[in-house]
Design a protein around this motif. Sequence first.
Motif, short mmCIF file in Angstrom:
data_model
loop_
_atom_site.label_atom_id
_atom_site.label_comp_id
_atom_site.label_asym_id
_atom_site.label_seq_id
_atom_site.Cartn_x
_atom_site.Cartn_y
_atom_site.Cartn_z
N SER A 129 0.82 -1.20 0.00
CA SER A 129 0.00 0.00 0.00
C SER A 129 0.86 1.26 0.00
O SER A 129 0.49 2.28 -0.55
CB SER A 129 -0.96 0.00 1.19
OG SER A 129 -0.24 -0.08 2.37
N MET A 130 2.05 1.13 0.59
CA MET A 130 2.94 2.28 0.57
C MET A 130 3.38 2.60 -0.83
O MET A 130 3.45 3.76 -1.22
CB MET A 130 4.17 1.99 1.41
CG MET A 130 3.93 2.23 2.85
SD MET A 130 5.41 1.87 3.72
CE MET A 130 4.83 2.21 5.34
N SER A 131 3.65 1.56 -1.58
CA SER A 131 4.07 1.78 -2.96
C SER A 131 2.96 2.47 -3.74
O SER A 131 3.21 3.38 -4.52
CB SER A 131 4.42 0.45 -3.62
OG SER A 131 5.75 0.17 -3.37
N MET B 237 0.64 4.36 -2.59
CA MET B 237 0.52 5.74 -2.14
C MET B 237 1.61 6.61 -2.73
O MET B 237 1.40 7.77 -3.04
CB MET B 237 0.56 5.81 -0.62
CG MET B 237 -0.71 5.24 -0.02
SD MET B 237 -0.69 5.30 1.75
CE MET B 237 -1.24 6.95 2.03
N LYS B 238 2.76 6.00 -2.88
CA LYS B 238 3.86 6.75 -3.45
C LYS B 238 3.52 7.18 -4.88
O LYS B 238 3.85 8.28 -5.30
CB LYS B 238 5.12 5.89 -3.45
CG LYS B 238 6.38 6.68 -3.54
CD LYS B 238 7.57 5.79 -3.66
CE LYS B 238 7.64 5.21 -5.04
NZ LYS B 238 8.73 4.26 -5.20
N GLN C 257 1.45 10.19 -5.10
CA GLN C 257 1.99 11.31 -4.34
C GLN C 257 1.97 12.64 -5.09
O GLN C 257 1.65 13.67 -4.51
CB GLN C 257 3.41 10.97 -3.87
CG GLN C 257 3.87 11.75 -2.66
CD GLN C 257 2.93 11.62 -1.48
OE1 GLN C 257 2.28 10.59 -1.31
NE2 GLN C 257 2.82 12.67 -0.70
N ARG D 4 -2.07 19.61 -1.73
CA ARG D 4 -1.52 20.27 -0.55
C ARG D 4 -1.13 21.69 -0.87
O ARG D 4 -1.30 22.58 -0.04
CB ARG D 4 -0.29 19.52 -0.07
CG ARG D 4 -0.65 18.23 0.56
CD ARG D 4 0.61 17.59 0.91
NE ARG D 4 0.42 16.88 2.15
CZ ARG D 4 1.41 16.51 2.92
NH1 ARG D 4 2.63 16.82 2.60
NH2 ARG D 4 1.17 15.84 4.00
N MET E 177 -8.16 12.54 1.14
CA MET E 177 -8.91 11.31 1.40
C MET E 177 -9.72 10.90 0.17
O MET E 177 -9.85 9.72 -0.14
CB MET E 177 -9.84 11.51 2.60
CG MET E 177 -9.11 11.51 3.92
SD MET E 177 -8.40 9.91 4.27
CE MET E 177 -6.78 10.34 4.83
N TYR F 202 -7.51 9.17 -2.20
CA TYR F 202 -7.25 7.80 -1.76
C TYR F 202 -8.40 6.89 -2.17
O TYR F 202 -8.21 5.78 -2.65
CB TYR F 202 -7.08 7.75 -0.23
CG TYR F 202 -5.76 8.30 0.27
CD1 TYR F 202 -4.79 8.72 -0.62
CD2 TYR F 202 -5.49 8.40 1.62
CE1 TYR F 202 -3.59 9.24 -0.16
CE2 TYR F 202 -4.30 8.91 2.09
CZ TYR F 202 -3.35 9.33 1.19
OH TYR F 202 -2.17 9.83 1.64
N ASN G 61 -5.04 1.48 5.53
CA ASN G 61 -3.75 0.91 5.13
C ASN G 61 -2.92 0.63 6.38
O ASN G 61 -2.99 1.34 7.36
CB ASN G 61 -3.11 1.85 4.10
CG ASN G 61 -1.83 2.50 4.54
OD1 ASN G 61 -0.99 1.89 5.18
ND2 ASN G 61 -1.70 3.76 4.20
N GLY H 151 7.04 9.37 0.85
CA GLY H 151 5.68 9.84 0.54
C GLY H 151 4.63 8.77 0.65
O GLY H 151 3.64 8.77 -0.06
N SER H 152 4.83 7.83 1.54
CA SER H 152 3.84 6.77 1.64
C SER H 152 3.06 6.85 2.95
O SER H 152 2.35 5.93 3.31
CB SER H 152 4.53 5.42 1.52
OG SER H 152 5.52 5.33 2.51
N CYS H 153 3.21 7.95 3.66
CA CYS H 153 2.58 8.04 4.97
C CYS H 153 1.07 8.22 4.83
O CYS H 153 0.59 8.91 3.94
CB CYS H 153 3.17 9.20 5.76
SG CYS H 153 2.78 9.12 7.51
N LYS H 154 0.34 7.57 5.72
CA LYS H 154 -1.11 7.69 5.66
C LYS H 154 -1.60 8.94 6.36
O LYS H 154 -2.77 9.27 6.31
CB LYS H 154 -1.76 6.44 6.26
CG LYS H 154 -1.51 6.27 7.74
CD LYS H 154 -1.80 4.88 8.19
CE LYS H 154 -3.27 4.63 8.35
NZ LYS H 154 -3.55 3.34 8.98
N PHE H 155 -0.69 9.60 7.02
CA PHE H 155 -1.07 10.83 7.71
C PHE H 155 -0.72 12.05 6.88
O PHE H 155 0.09 11.99 5.96
CB PHE H 155 -0.33 10.94 9.05
CG PHE H 155 -0.83 10.01 10.09
CD1 PHE H 155 -2.04 10.26 10.72
CD2 PHE H 155 -0.11 8.90 10.45
CE1 PHE H 155 -2.51 9.41 11.70
CE2 PHE H 155 -0.58 8.04 11.42
CZ PHE H 155 -1.78 8.30 12.04
N THR I 8 3.05 14.33 6.92
CA THR I 8 3.71 13.02 7.03
C THR I 8 4.48 12.94 8.34
O THR I 8 4.75 13.95 8.99
CB THR I 8 4.70 12.81 5.87
OG1 THR I 8 5.71 13.81 5.99
CG2 THR I 8 4.05 12.91 4.53
#
Lengths: 581, 79
Positions: free
Chosen positions: A395-397, A399-400, A403, A410, A425, A428, A437, B29-33, B36
């Motif tokens: 899941s990190m991948s 999300m990356k 990004q 942001r 959100m 996501y 995640n 950059g994989s943080c869920k928050f 980050t």
Amino acid sequence: MLVVMFFTSPQYNKFFNEVTGRKPVPAEKGKSLPKKEEPESQVQIDTTEKITPSEEKKDSVSKDTVIEESQKDVEDTIWVETENMIAGINEKGGNIISIKMKKYLYTEGNRKGEYVDLIPQNSEGGAQISVAGESLKDKIFKYNGESEKKVEIEKGNKKDLVFEHTLKNGDVIKKIFSFMGEGYQIGMKVSGTQLSGERIGVSWLSGIEESETSGSQPEQRIVHYSDGSSVQHINMRKTEKEEITGNYRWIGVTSKYFFISIVSDSVRDADLTIKGFETDAKGKNRKSIKSINYEISYTNSANENTESYWFYTGPNQLETLKSFNLKFEKILFPVTGWTRWFFYADKWFPWLAEFTLWLLLVLYNLVKDFGVAILLITILSRVVTYPMTQSSTKSMSRMKDIQPKVEAIRKRYKNNPRKMNEEIMAIYREEGINPLNPGCLPLFLQMPIFIALFVVLRKAIELRGAGTWVIPWVNDLSRPESLISLTSIFPQGIPLYGTSIALLPIIMAVLTYFQNKMTIKDPNQKAMIYFMPVFMLVLFNNFPAGLVLYWTASSALGLLQQYYIEKKNKKSVAEATAKKK
Amino acid sequence: MAEYIKKIEIITLRYGKRFFKTLFCIPDGSCKFSPTCSEYAEMAVQKYNIFKAAFLIIWRLFRCNPFSSGGYDPIEEKR
């Protein structure tokens, strides 16, 4: 983070053993440059020559070879040879002044190739006794045996050696040492005519000598004592004195690989006195050698005139230590200092480390090669943590990949955090990323396993002198690898880097480079891509080869995992966009 | 003086984080928050003394688990 970082870093391990701010000594110095560097070798030799102790002590050390020379009025040393050790008992005090390990040789320093001696040279030795508070350590205990001063005991046999001292009031005190042909035990019985009800103390005044001179910490400051079911560890400062009263069975002190312990025949009310001190001898860095002595005393029961003890004087081998059923194995991985408060590390960490060591030995017995065993255990640890790490990494991948979009949002809603959050959100959700995640905590669960392996590979005596065909140029996995020695160009070694070039850390640095290249996306941190590999290289260059092997293999596997996940993700993202169209 | 210490703290933090991420193969950059964890950590260090910051950071890392929903979690609202 700082704390966590510290915990993972090798500093932790140093801390683990409470190093007193000493940098690791570069390896090979003593070995490759014994003559060139006068002061260096001088320092090493001085344990035997510079300090001039009392005459008889010096005599007793060299007694080994010159038995025929009759030296009257001088206390003799009786040498006992068994399958595993050669012990020397001096008539002065009836103290054990030398315990040589026949199965272990010094691997460096000026005594390279000789048997490892657990007792510091020219020291008082161990096994001193005191009766009713009065120490008999300097009194003459005459050897009451054959004139032959050398005793050999075959495997399966047993022999008692009697040493006698007559007190002023005519009472005779006997120290009876009993040796067995095998094992690492020395029995000692104290008997006399007037000992009933007396307080009898046994002490080990010399402490233990560190057998490894480089790459490891030269001083041990931890004393272990136990009531037979649980083991306490205390960390001694330089001139501290500790007095403990309670029901105890044994007390001992460890060097990196060896252990000396005084064991009573039962758990009884005991007084323990532990003292930290500095000896006259100087270590490699010209610093005084710090040592520990300790005493355990019991009151003899009213109608007994003897008191029995035994000593364990041998290697910190898991199987051997376990065989006594006295929790000796707990000395291997003590958790002391503030690390105890880190998630109750003293409760679970020793167990985990012990299990890891046990597993390593099981694997070794299967493949008969420690290099392969380390590789297997690395793979195993990756497999065990796979379910934990897989979903996280996956899941990190994902999300990356999204990004850039998040970053854009942001920027747009910089002044409205709430709105920003909602938008993020929403993205996501859109991308089908589970808001539940797993996060990075599952990844941190790997950490105890990392640390356990780290500690085990540093402390296991089984790795001492073990080579492997995986990295054939390494002949000792417990010592830093050295492929090309740099001492001819840089006699002092390159600062931080060390005195030799090792191959594995270089491979590891290359792996780190690729890994960072894959994971670092922040343009502000591009410098890190180049910094981290150099950092790893310097860090690992002086680590034991077995440890570096593990770490290299582990990061290679991690890289592989990451690579496949990324590849898969790209594929699924491509499929998803194709579907949308 | 205090500024220098903060600076050292932040630099240590950055390098430490990198070491950590390298170790566990955590991509950037994989943080869920949001912010980050790394941003959060730097903010904490700037705002509070080292002990409180350390506590906040560790607490934040703990919340990064399967049972938290992640999302917006700025430092200001905490304590």
